[in-house]
Design a protein around this motif. Structure first.
Motif, PDB file in Angstrom:
ATOM      1  N   GLY A  21       0.819  -1.200   0.000  1.00 38.23           N
ATOM      2  CA  GLY A  21       0.000   0.000   0.000  1.00 38.23           C
ATOM      3  C   GLY A  21       0.854   1.251   0.000  1.00 38.23           C
ATOM      4  N   ARG A  22       2.159   1.030  -0.013  1.00 34.61           N
ATOM      5  CA  ARG A  22       3.065   2.189  -0.011  1.00 34.61           C
ATOM      6  C   ARG A  22       3.970   2.063  -1.219  1.00 34.61           C
ATOM      7  NH1 ARG A  22       5.625   6.266   3.269  1.00 34.61           N
ATOM      8  NH2 ARG A  22       4.768   5.517   5.189  1.00 34.61           N
ATOM      9  N   ILE A  85      -4.143   1.615  -4.243  1.00 34.37           N
ATOM     10  CA  ILE A  85      -3.646   2.856  -4.829  1.00 34.37           C
ATOM     11  C   ILE A  85      -4.356   3.109  -6.153  1.00 34.37           C
ATOM     12  CG2 ILE A  85      -1.611   4.054  -5.667  1.00 34.37           C
ATOM     13  CD1 ILE A  85       0.058   2.197  -3.899  1.00 34.37           C
ATOM     14  N   GLU A  86      -5.284   4.057  -6.115  1.00 32.03           N
ATOM     15  CA  GLU A  86      -6.016   4.378  -7.338  1.00 32.03           C
ATOM     16  C   GLU A  86      -5.126   5.222  -8.242  1.00 32.03           C
ATOM     17  OE1 GLU A  86      -8.897   3.414  -8.353  1.00 32.03           O
ATOM     18  OE2 GLU A  86      -9.315   2.187  -6.612  1.00 32.03           O
ATOM     19  N   VAL A  87      -5.046   4.829  -9.468  1.00 34.34           N
ATOM     20  CA  VAL A  87      -4.179   5.571 -10.381  1.00 34.34           C
ATOM     21  C   VAL A  87      -4.961   6.067 -11.591  1.00 34.34           C
ATOM     22  CG1 VAL A  87      -2.186   4.247  -9.694  1.00 34.34           C
ATOM     23  CG2 VAL A  87      -3.553   3.482 -11.615  1.00 34.34           C
ATOM     24  N   GLY A  88      -4.529   7.185 -12.104  1.00 35.34           N
ATOM     25  CA  GLY A  88      -5.172   7.733 -13.298  1.00 35.34           C
ATOM     26  C   GLY A  88      -4.202   7.643 -14.460  1.00 35.34           C
ATOM     27  N   TRP A 100      -1.928   9.651  -8.403  1.00 36.71           N
ATOM     28  CA  TRP A 100      -1.553   9.800  -7.001  1.00 36.71           C
ATOM     29  C   TRP A 100      -0.116  10.324  -6.921  1.00 36.71           C
ATOM     30  CZ3 TRP A 100       2.377   6.590  -7.308  1.00 36.71           C
ATOM     31  CH2 TRP A 100       3.183   6.457  -6.184  1.00 36.71           C
ATOM     32  N   ARG A 101       0.217  10.942  -5.828  1.00 34.45           N
ATOM     33  CA  ARG A 101       1.538  11.558  -5.692  1.00 34.45           C
ATOM     34  C   ARG A 101       2.440  10.713  -4.787  1.00 34.45           C
ATOM     35  NH1 ARG A 101       3.363  16.407  -7.478  1.00 34.45           N
ATOM     36  NH2 ARG A 101       1.479  16.629  -8.634  1.00 34.45           N
ATOM     37  N   PRO A 102       3.638  10.398  -5.232  1.00 30.34           N
ATOM     38  CA  PRO A 102       4.575   9.588  -4.443  1.00 30.34           C
ATOM     39  C   PRO A 102       4.916  10.246  -3.106  1.00 30.34           C
ATOM     40  CG  PRO A 102       5.680  10.582  -6.326  1.00 30.34           C
ATOM     41  CD  PRO A 102       4.230  10.846  -6.494  1.00 30.34           C
ATOM     42  N   THR A 103       5.246   9.412  -2.140  1.00 30.33           N
ATOM     43  CA  THR A 103       5.518   9.914  -0.793  1.00 30.33           C
ATOM     44  C   THR A 103       6.821  10.703  -0.709  1.00 30.33           C
ATOM     45  OG1 THR A 103       6.543   7.822  -0.299  1.00 30.33           O
ATOM     46  CG2 THR A 103       4.255   8.072   0.299  1.00 30.33           C
ATOM     47  N   ARG A 104       7.697  10.486  -1.661  1.00 32.83           N
ATOM     48  CA  ARG A 104       8.992  11.187  -1.657  1.00 32.83           C
ATOM     49  C   ARG A 104       9.679  10.921  -0.336  1.00 32.83           C
ATOM     50  NH1 ARG A 104      11.089  14.026  -5.812  1.00 32.83           N
ATOM     51  NH2 ARG A 104       9.860  15.611  -6.521  1.00 32.83           N
TER      52      ARG A 104
END
Length: 106
Positions: A21-22, A85-88, A100-104
């Motif tokens: 999930g990460r 993780i929903e992605v477009g 979605w934006r990465p956690t960096r």
DNA sequence: AATCTGACTGTTG
DNA sequence: CCAACAGCCAGAT
């Protein structure tokens, strides 16, 4: 036959400890491996390694670029979606982009 | 030892 | 917002 180099081993270990999930970017993994500038080399290792048990699908580009997956980008996206993780679909330098934006920083 | 490659990234146009 | 360019890095040939 030379075993995996320390760097490679470190990279694999880092990817391996990415929780479900990460996700982490190639740059993040490189940083965890001790070379924050070696994102490219990390990608190369992912490409050549292909070690089972390593959630390489959780490693993505900094801008959300899904990168590659043996060409099965669709499957990679499905795997990520399966983890919640929903992605477009977008476009980043000709590559697919996740919404979605990465956690960096893992 | 030198050269090429690429699942990257940040900057410019 | 998207496309192109340049910079960096480790592995492979």
């Amino acid at each position: 036959m030379n075993g995996p180099s320390e760097f490679e081993r470190r990279v694999i270990a880092a990817v391996r400890r990415i929780p479900p999930g990460r996700v982490a970017t190639y740059g993040d993994v490189a940083a965890l491996a001790g070379k924050p500038r070696a994102a490219r080399a990390v990608g190369n290792i992912m490409r050549t390694a292909g070690v089972p048990g390593v959630p390489c699908h959780r490693v993505i580009g900094a801008g959300g670029a899904i990168g590659g997956f043996g060409g099965n980008v669709q499957m990679k996206r499905e795997l990520l979606r399966a983890e919640g993780i929903e992605v477009g679909i977008g476009r980043v330098r000709g590559f697919e982009r996740l919404r979605w934006r990465p956690t960096r920083r893992a």
